[in-house]
Design a protein around this motif. Structure first.
Motif, PDB file in Angstrom:
ATOM      1  N   LEU A  95       0.581  -1.690   0.222  1.00  0.00           N
ATOM      2  CA  LEU A  95      -0.489   0.120  -0.375  1.00  0.00           C
ATOM      3  C   LEU A  95       0.713   0.859  -0.197  1.00  0.00           C
ATOM      4  O   LEU A  95       0.631   2.225  -0.520  1.00  0.00           O
ATOM      5  CB  LEU A  95      -0.750  -0.020   1.102  1.00  0.00           C
ATOM      6  CG  LEU A  95      -1.973   0.780   1.081  1.00  0.00           C
ATOM      7  CD1 LEU A  95      -2.760   0.810  -0.066  1.00  0.00           C
ATOM      8  CD2 LEU A  95      -3.151   0.484   2.634  1.00  0.00           C
ATOM      9  N   ALA A 185      -5.468  -1.471  -2.283  1.00  0.00           N
ATOM     10  CA  ALA A 185      -4.320  -2.035  -2.815  1.00  0.00           C
ATOM     11  C   ALA A 185      -4.807  -2.568  -4.216  1.00  0.00           C
ATOM     12  O   ALA A 185      -4.860  -2.391  -5.384  1.00  0.00           O
ATOM     13  CB  ALA A 185      -3.790  -2.617  -2.424  1.00  0.00           C
ATOM     14  N   TYR A 189      -5.139  -1.187  -7.658  1.00  0.00           N
ATOM     15  CA  TYR A 189      -4.183  -1.425  -8.626  1.00  0.00           C
ATOM     16  C   TYR A 189      -4.712  -1.989  -9.677  1.00  0.00           C
ATOM     17  O   TYR A 189      -3.931  -2.749 -11.020  1.00  0.00           O
ATOM     18  CB  TYR A 189      -3.320  -2.390  -7.659  1.00  0.00           C
ATOM     19  CG  TYR A 189      -2.008  -2.879  -8.399  1.00  0.00           C
ATOM     20  CD1 TYR A 189      -0.899  -1.962  -8.877  1.00  0.00           C
ATOM     21  CD2 TYR A 189      -1.878  -4.693  -8.877  1.00  0.00           C
ATOM     22  CE1 TYR A 189      -0.056  -3.114  -9.877  1.00  0.00           C
ATOM     23  CE2 TYR A 189      -0.551  -5.045  -9.655  1.00  0.00           C
ATOM     24  CZ  TYR A 189      -0.068  -4.361 -10.176  1.00  0.00           C
ATOM     25  OH  TYR A 189       1.282  -4.804 -10.836  1.00  0.00           O
TER      26      TYR A 189
END
Length: 454
Positions: A95, A185, A189
Motif C-alpha cells: 500500500l 490495494a 492496482y
C-alpha cells in the motif's frame, strides 16, 4: 624502516580483515542448534526453519524436522510455511508503494477509492488502517470462500458496529484493518490482492515461490500445519483457507526467500547493490506511526512493533495461522534479523530466538528495579470504574471491599497497581488510558483496546 612499518601495518590490516571475515564463518552455532532442537522436542513441533542475519549478511540458515508427522519428509530452507500475521508487513509495503506512485493518499478517506462502503468506514484512512488506529475491532470475517471476490464481499457487509471507538484515539490490533488495506490495494492496482502483492512486492524481491494461494503453494515442498492432540502433533485437515483473510495473515513463504525480505528491511530496500523497493517504503514500515500507551516507549509502525530492550532497538512481529507459527525480529542498528517458521500452531521458538540475540546483540543488562508499591485511595479507585467495550468483549471495573476488581466473561480478578494507570491481574496487564482532559476513556490490554461506554 618506514617501508617495513607500512608493510607491517598493511599485513596487520589484512589480518584484521581476514579475522573479521572468518569470524563470521567460524561462529559457533552449536549452542543455537542445540537450543532449537531441544525446543522443537519440548514443544512437540514437527518441523521448523531458522534464519539469522548479522551485519547485513546471512550467517545462519537451517531447517529442522519433518514437513509433516506422517510422511517423514524433511524440511529444507526452501520448504514453504504459512506465516500468519507477519503477512501484515507485506500488505503494508504494497500500500505504501502505491502511495509512493501517487495512486493513493495515505491520509485521504478510503471512500475516495472504494465505493459502497458503510459511511463510517469510508471516512477511515490508509494510514489509520496500517497503524491500527482506525477504531476497528478485531472480529472474524463474515464470508468464508476460496474465491478472490471474498475479500470485497466480506467488507461490504460491515456495519457501524465493527467500529468501537473514533479513529486516531488509540492503537488496537485488528486484522480487519489489513483486510481493508488489502482491498484498497486491490482496487487501486486493478488486480486481485494475491496477484497485486506478487507483482508489487514479492516478485521484485525474487520471492518467486511465495504466494497467498494454497493451490500454488502445494506445487512446491510444503510443510503442513499441525495441532497438538493428546500430547501428539497431528496434521490439520483440510488446509484452512479463506480469501477474505489473505491480506492480514495468509502468505506462504520459505526462509530462503524471506531472507531477501529481511535484507531489504535492513538495507532500506536494497538487495546487494540493487535498489528493489524505494527506501521510503521501508522507512514508513519501521518508523513510529503510533505510540502504544506503555510507560516504556513502544510503537507500532506499519505491520511492525518497535521497542528498546537493554539499549538495543528492536522491531518485531509474530504470526499464527492454522497449524503454523512465524516470527520476524529485527535490530536495524546492528543489521540483525532472526526469522523462525514452524509447522505447529503458534510455535515461534522464543528460547532459540533469544539465544540468537545473545550471540549478536550488544545488550547492556540493567539492574532490575524493584517495583514501587502503590496505595490507592477510594477516590483514586473511582477514576477507573466503569464498563469498557470492544464488542463482543466487555470489561467491567468496580470497587469491592475497598479493592479494585475487573470482571471478564463472568470471571472476576483483583487489580494490583504496578505503575501510573497500569495494573496487573491473573491473566495479564491492563493500562487505563486517559483522554486530553485526563478522564479515563480507554483500556489497553497489550494488544487490544476497549472504550469506556458507561
Amino acid at each position: 624502516s618506514n617501508m617495513i612499518g607500512m608493510i607491517l601495518r598493511f599485513i596487520l590490516i589484512g589480518l584484521l580483515f581476514v579475522h573479521k571475515v572468518s569470524a563470521q564463518e567460524n561462529l559457533d552455532f552449536v549452542e543455537l542448534e542445540n537450543t532449537i532442537e531441544a525446543e522443537l522436542v519440548a514443544n512437540k513441533t514437527p518441523g521448523a526453519a531458522v534464519l539469522v542475519i548479522s551485519g547485513g549478511e546471512i550467517v545462519f540458515s537451517k531447517a529442522y524436522g519433518d514437513l509433516n508427522v506422517e510422511s517423514g519428509q524433511k524440511v529444507t530452507v526452501e520448504t514453504l510455511f504459512r506465516l500468519g500475521s507477519t503477512t501484515k508487513m507485506f500488505t503494508a509495503a504494497m500500500l505504501v508503494s502505491l502511495a509512493n506512485q501517487g495512486k493513493i493518499n495515505m491520509h485521504s478517506p478510503i471512500g475516495d477509492y472504494l465505493k459502497n462502503l458503510n459511511p463510517k468506514i469510508s471516512r477511515l484512512t490508509a494510514h489509520q488502517l496500517l497503524s491500527q488506529t482506525s477504531g476497528l475491532r478485531d472480529f472474524a470475517p463474515m464470508v468464508d470462500s476460496n474465491d478472490d471476490s471474498a475479500l470485497k464481499q466480506n467488507i461490504l457487509l460491515w456495519k457501524d458496529d465493527v467500529i468501537f471507538t473514533e479513529p486516531n484515539k488509540i492503537y488496537s490490533y485488528s486484522s480487519a484493518n489489513f483486510w481493508l488495506a488489502g482491498l484498497l490495494a486491490e482496487e487501486i492496482y486493478g488486480k486481485p490482492y494475491s496477484d497485486a502483492i506478487s507483482e508489487i512486492i514479492l516478485r521484485p524481491l525474487g520471492m518467486d515461490w511465495s504466494t497467498m494461494r494454497p493451490f500454488e503453494a502445494m506445487t512446491y515442498p510444503l510443510a503442513l500445519g499441525h495441532n497438538i492432540v493428546k500430547e501428539k502433533a497431528e496434521v490439520i485437515r483440510p488446509i484452512s483457507n479463506n480469501v477474505a483473510k489473505y491480506p492480514a495473515g495468509s502468505l506462504y513463504s520459505n526462509i530462503r526467500e524471506l531472507g531477501n525480505w529481511a535484507l531489504a528491511i535492513l538495507n532500506d530496500g536494497k538487495l546487494g547493490s540493487e535498489q528493489i523497493l524505494e527506501p521510503t517504503i521501508i522507512k514508513q514500515l519501521k518508523k513510529p506511526q503510533v505510540w502504544l500507551p506503555y510507560e516504556e516507549k513502544v510503537f507500532y509502525g506499519y505491520g511492525l512493533i518497535g521497542y528498546e530492550a537493554d539499549g538495543v532497538n528492536l522491531l518485531t512481529h509474530g504470526g499464527v495461522s492454522s497449524g503454523y507459527g512465524s516470527t520476524f525480529d529485527f535490530a536495524p542498528d546492528q543489521k540483525f534479523a532472526v526469522i523462525v517458521l514452524a509447522n505447529r500452531n503458534g510455535e515461534t521458538l522464543p528460547k532459540s530466538r533469544h539465544k540468537a540475540y545473545e550471540m549478536f546483540l550488544p545488550f547492556n543488562k540493567t539492574e532490575e528495579n524493584t517495583a514501587p508499591s502503590f496505595k490507592m485511595s477510594a477516590d483514586e479507585m473511582k477514576n477507573y470504574i466503569g464498563k469498557y467495550e470492544s464488542a463482543p468483549q466487555v470489561w467491567q471495573v468496580y470497587i469491592k471491599e475497598g479493592k479494585l476488581f475487573i470482571k471478564i466473561n463472568d470471571y472476576e480478578f483483583e487489580l494490583m497497581q504496578t505503575g501510573n494507570n497500569s495494573f496487573q491481574f491473573e491473566q495479564g496487564g491492563i493500562i487505563f488510558v486517559p483522554n486530553e482532559n485526563g478522564t479515563i476513556e480507554h483500556i489497553f490490554t497489550g494488544l487490544y483496546s476497549a472504550k469506556k461506554v458507561e
